[in-house]
Scaffold this motif. Structure first.
Motif, PDB file in Angstrom:
ATOM      1  N   ILE A 143       0.832  -1.200   0.000  1.00 35.89           N
ATOM      2  CA  ILE A 143       0.000   0.000   0.000  1.00 35.89           C
ATOM      3  C   ILE A 143       0.869   1.252   0.000  1.00 35.89           C
ATOM      4  O   ILE A 143       0.633   2.195  -0.774  1.00 35.89           O
ATOM      5  CB  ILE A 143      -0.942   0.017   1.221  1.00 35.89           C
ATOM      6  CG1 ILE A 143      -1.849  -1.223   1.205  1.00 35.89           C
ATOM      7  CG2 ILE A 143      -1.767   1.295   1.241  1.00 35.89           C
ATOM      8  CD1 ILE A 143      -2.720  -1.311  -0.020  1.00 35.89           C
ATOM      9  N   SER A 144       1.878   1.288   0.867  1.00 34.06           N
ATOM     10  CA  SER A 144       2.747   2.461   0.964  1.00 34.06           C
ATOM     11  C   SER A 144       3.485   2.724  -0.341  1.00 34.06           C
ATOM     12  O   SER A 144       3.585   3.865  -0.797  1.00 34.06           O
ATOM     13  CB  SER A 144       3.755   2.282   2.102  1.00 34.06           C
ATOM     14  OG  SER A 144       3.094   2.192   3.349  1.00 34.06           O
ATOM     15  N   VAL A 145       4.001   1.659  -0.957  1.00 37.91           N
ATOM     16  CA  VAL A 145       4.738   1.818  -2.211  1.00 37.91           C
ATOM     17  C   VAL A 145       3.821   2.306  -3.328  1.00 37.91           C
ATOM     18  O   VAL A 145       4.187   3.205  -4.102  1.00 37.91           O
ATOM     19  CB  VAL A 145       5.418   0.491  -2.617  1.00 37.91           C
ATOM     20  CG1 VAL A 145       6.024   0.604  -4.011  1.00 37.91           C
ATOM     21  CG2 VAL A 145       6.497   0.126  -1.608  1.00 37.91           C
ATOM     22  N   LEU A 146       2.630   1.756  -3.411  1.00 34.56           N
ATOM     23  CA  LEU A 146       1.690   2.177  -4.449  1.00 34.56           C
ATOM     24  C   LEU A 146       1.310   3.649  -4.292  1.00 34.56           C
ATOM     25  O   LEU A 146       1.226   4.391  -5.278  1.00 34.56           O
ATOM     26  CB  LEU A 146       0.439   1.298  -4.404  1.00 34.56           C
ATOM     27  CG  LEU A 146       0.608  -0.135  -4.910  1.00 34.56           C
ATOM     28  CD1 LEU A 146      -0.657  -0.948  -4.640  1.00 34.56           C
ATOM     29  CD2 LEU A 146       0.947  -0.164  -6.394  1.00 34.56           C
ATOM     30  N   LEU A 147       1.084   4.077  -3.059  1.00 32.58           N
ATOM     31  CA  LEU A 147       0.752   5.481  -2.829  1.00 32.58           C
ATOM     32  C   LEU A 147       1.940   6.379  -3.151  1.00 32.58           C
ATOM     33  O   LEU A 147       1.777   7.471  -3.712  1.00 32.58           O
ATOM     34  CB  LEU A 147       0.317   5.683  -1.375  1.00 32.58           C
ATOM     35  CG  LEU A 147      -1.074   5.150  -1.025  1.00 32.58           C
ATOM     36  CD1 LEU A 147      -1.326   5.261   0.472  1.00 32.58           C
ATOM     37  CD2 LEU A 147      -2.167   5.905  -1.802  1.00 32.58           C
ATOM     38  N   LEU A 148       3.139   5.930  -2.814  1.00 30.82           N
ATOM     39  CA  LEU A 148       4.327   6.714  -3.135  1.00 30.82           C
ATOM     40  C   LEU A 148       4.496   6.881  -4.645  1.00 30.82           C
ATOM     41  O   LEU A 148       4.861   7.962  -5.125  1.00 30.82           O
ATOM     42  CB  LEU A 148       5.571   6.043  -2.551  1.00 30.82           C
ATOM     43  CG  LEU A 148       5.864   6.300  -1.073  1.00 30.82           C
ATOM     44  CD1 LEU A 148       7.023   5.442  -0.595  1.00 30.82           C
ATOM     45  CD2 LEU A 148       6.169   7.777  -0.851  1.00 30.82           C
ATOM     46  N   LEU A 149       4.240   5.816  -5.388  1.00 38.75           N
ATOM     47  CA  LEU A 149       4.344   5.902  -6.846  1.00 38.75           C
ATOM     48  C   LEU A 149       3.405   6.964  -7.417  1.00 38.75           C
ATOM     49  O   LEU A 149       3.714   7.611  -8.413  1.00 38.75           O
ATOM     50  CB  LEU A 149       4.026   4.540  -7.478  1.00 38.75           C
ATOM     51  CG  LEU A 149       5.087   3.447  -7.319  1.00 38.75           C
ATOM     52  CD1 LEU A 149       4.567   2.122  -7.880  1.00 38.75           C
ATOM     53  CD2 LEU A 149       6.371   3.840  -8.029  1.00 38.75           C
ATOM     54  N   ARG A 150       2.245   7.134  -6.785  1.00 40.31           N
ATOM     55  CA  ARG A 150       1.271   8.116  -7.264  1.00 40.31           C
ATOM     56  C   ARG A 150       1.597   9.530  -6.793  1.00 40.31           C
ATOM     57  O   ARG A 150       1.354  10.496  -7.518  1.00 40.31           O
ATOM     58  CB  ARG A 150      -0.134   7.736  -6.779  1.00 40.31           C
ATOM     59  CG  ARG A 150      -0.641   6.430  -7.346  1.00 40.31           C
ATOM     60  CD  ARG A 150      -0.631   6.442  -8.852  1.00 40.31           C
ATOM     61  NE  ARG A 150      -1.115   5.193  -9.419  1.00 40.31           N
ATOM     62  CZ  ARG A 150      -1.053   4.889 -10.718  1.00 40.31           C
ATOM     63  NH1 ARG A 150      -0.547   5.755 -11.572  1.00 40.31           N
ATOM     64  NH2 ARG A 150      -1.513   3.743 -11.173  1.00 40.31           N
ATOM     65  N   LEU A 151       2.130   9.648  -5.594  1.00 38.56           N
ATOM     66  CA  LEU A 151       2.319  10.974  -5.009  1.00 38.56           C
ATOM     67  C   LEU A 151       3.645  11.632  -5.401  1.00 38.56           C
ATOM     68  O   LEU A 151       3.715  12.856  -5.497  1.00 38.56           O
ATOM     69  CB  LEU A 151       2.227  10.882  -3.478  1.00 38.56           C
ATOM     70  CG  LEU A 151       0.827  10.582  -2.928  1.00 38.56           C
ATOM     71  CD1 LEU A 151       0.906  10.234  -1.447  1.00 38.56           C
ATOM     72  CD2 LEU A 151      -0.103  11.761  -3.141  1.00 38.56           C
ATOM     73  N   LEU A 152       4.691  10.825  -5.598  1.00 36.75           N
ATOM     74  CA  LEU A 152       5.983  11.417  -5.939  1.00 36.75           C
ATOM     75  C   LEU A 152       5.947  11.951  -7.374  1.00 36.75           C
ATOM     76  O   LEU A 152       5.738  11.187  -8.322  1.00 36.75           O
ATOM     77  CB  LEU A 152       7.098  10.381  -5.797  1.00 36.75           C
ATOM     78  CG  LEU A 152       7.458   9.985  -4.355  1.00 36.75           C
ATOM     79  CD1 LEU A 152       8.511   8.900  -4.355  1.00 36.75           C
ATOM     80  CD2 LEU A 152       7.932  11.199  -3.576  1.00 36.75           C
TER      81      LEU A 152
END
Length: 242
Positions: A143-152
């Motif tokens: 979950i954290s990695v997927l959100l990071l991919l979208r936010l960065l």
């Protein structure tokens, strides 16, 4: 050569990707000069008149076009997002942009997963060494990695669509983290589009450099930091256990 786990010929599983690539190349060539702010400026009156007369039809058509752009990884997503704000306002425009981008990303995810992603995931799971370590870390922090991919902002949108499909993340997690993670960016692009009429009236072009201003970039990076926090906590706990 057959994939014995699925019973489907390997070449049939690659066909969706080949079809997407062919359509993307053809569409990119045919519409390369259409998805621009100049085209929007030159046709603004006609578009606004059509919107006022056929609001639902234009909204549905806009969503269909945006879904195709994302699913085919065509250039012009930024222009389309801004157009959403120009045509439909901040609330409806943001919703239309987010829904369209999520659907398009999900379609691309499924095409890649069905084509080569599943086979690649199985190879990674049965491999050893650093590749398997990275895969395990991704699963543990999915979950954290997927959100990071979208936010960065440094991660291209198409990369954030393709990479999860190739490494075997859960589809449902991909969908909801995409829908949530792209909302801040969608709101910013849409808000630029809301003021686009005034920009055109002054004979100027939209200034997308505002996306890199501290007041815009700061909150998004703050959300990215919050998304990365569980990864950091797990890393600290893991070191203590060792």
């Amino acid at each position: 050569m057959r994939d014995t786990t699925q019973g489907t010929p390997r070449y049939l599983r690659v066909l969706p990707l080949v079809a997407l690539a062919i359509v993307a190349v053809v569409a990119g060539y045919m519409f390369r000069d259409l998805l621009t702010f100049e085209t929007l400026r030159d046709n603004r009156e006609a578009l606004l008149a059509f919107r006022d007369a056929h609001y639902a039809v234009l909204l549905a058509g806009f969503i269909a076009v945006y879904v195709a752009i994302v699913a085919l990884s065509l250039p012009g997503a930024a222009v389309t997002s801004v157009t959403g704000g120009f045509l439909f306002g901040l609330v409806v425009g943001t919703a239309a942009n987010a829904v369209s981008a999520t659907i398009g990303a999900s379609l691309l995810f499924l095409a890649v997963r069905w084509g080569i992603g599943e086979a690649l995931t199985k190879k990674i799971e049965t491999s050893e060494g650093r590749i398997k370590t990275i895969r395990t870390a991704l699963v543990d922090n999915e979950i954290s990695v997927l959100l990071l991919l979208r936010l960065l902002p440094v991660v291209p949108f198409f990369v954030a669509n393709l990479l999860p499909a190739l490494v075997g993340v859960r589809f449902r997690n991909f969908v909801w983290t995409t829908a949530l993670g792209i909302l801040p960016g969608c709101a910013v692009f849409t808000s630029i589009g809301v003021g686009l009429g005034g920009v055109f009236d002054r004979g100027q072009a939209p200034d997308l450099s505002i996306l890199w201003s501290p007041q815009i970039l700061g909150p998004i990076l703050g959300l990215a930091a919050l998304s990365a926090l569980p990864i950091l906590i797990r890393g600290i706990r893991g070191k203590k256990e060792i």
